[in-house]
Enzyme design. Structure first.
Site, mmCIF file in Angstrom:
data_model
loop_
_atom_site.group_PDB
_atom_site.id
_atom_site.type_symbol
_atom_site.label_atom_id
_atom_site.label_comp_id
_atom_site.label_asym_id
_atom_site.label_seq_id
_atom_site.Cartn_x
_atom_site.Cartn_y
_atom_site.Cartn_z
ATOM 1 N N ASP A 293 -7.283 -1.146 -4.866
ATOM 2 C CA ASP A 293 -8.303 -0.907 -3.723
ATOM 3 C C ASP A 293 -9.009 0.016 -4.493
ATOM 4 O O ASP A 293 -10.269 -0.114 -4.546
ATOM 5 C CB ASP A 293 -7.709 -0.401 -2.236
ATOM 6 N N ASP B 259 0.926 -1.290 0.063
ATOM 7 C CA ASP B 259 -0.161 -0.027 0.006
ATOM 8 C C ASP B 259 0.874 1.154 -0.155
ATOM 9 O O ASP B 259 2.019 1.178 0.441
ATOM 10 C CB ASP B 259 -0.843 -0.106 1.337
#
Length: 156
Positions: free
Chosen positions: A138, A122
């Site tokens: 995402d 991330d």
């Protein structure tokens, strides 16, 4: 002889685009940032948006932390079901094709991370709303959900 048109072509294009962007951006982050404590970060818009390299063993937004074993299999199952739906299911409208394609691209992007390392890379850090760090996969999953909701709303 003419080439047969690919069924649900927008599904495949959306999936490839989302997966490609996800893999490229994650590779760039891994190559250019170190995984440190505290996390290495670069302010793009200071206090608003940063690039911050972290990993996540859970699902989106760190839900189900340390669930990488069952989440990797869930990612694979969802990916296989979406592929089967696009191949053997009905001809989908444009919004459904893009929506399911984005879901596939996102599921594959994070699923690949889970299978390779047991955790997801991330790096997108929206600091102004104290949002969990996330990635392109995402975003793709959320765009996919919005496309499917839009399609359902238009049909009703």
């Amino acid at each position: 002889m003419t080439a047969k048109r690919l069924k649900n072509a927008n599904f495949w294009w959306a999936a490839l685009l989302c997966l490609g962007l996800d893999r490229l951006t994650k590779a760039w982050v891994v190559a250019n940032y170190a995984l440190t404590v505290p996390p290495q970060t670069t302010p793009i818009l200071p206090g608003i948006f940063h690039i911050t390299y972290v990993t996540n063993t859970g699902a989106a937004f760190s839900l189900f932390a340390n669930g990488s074993l069952w989440l990797r299999w869930l990612s694979l199952l969802v990916s296989l079901l979406l592929i089967a739906w696009a191949i053997w299911g009905p001809h989908l409208n444009r919004w459904q094709q893009v929506g399911y394609g984005c879901l596939l691209g996102g599921a594959l992007g994070n699923g690949i991370d889970r299978f390779l390392t047991g955790e997801v890379v991330d790096f997108l850090d929206l600091r102004w709303i104290q949002f969990p760090v996330f990635n392109i996969a995402d975003i793709a999953i959320n765009i996919g959900i919005l496309c499917l909701l839009w399609s359902a709303w238009r049909q009703s």
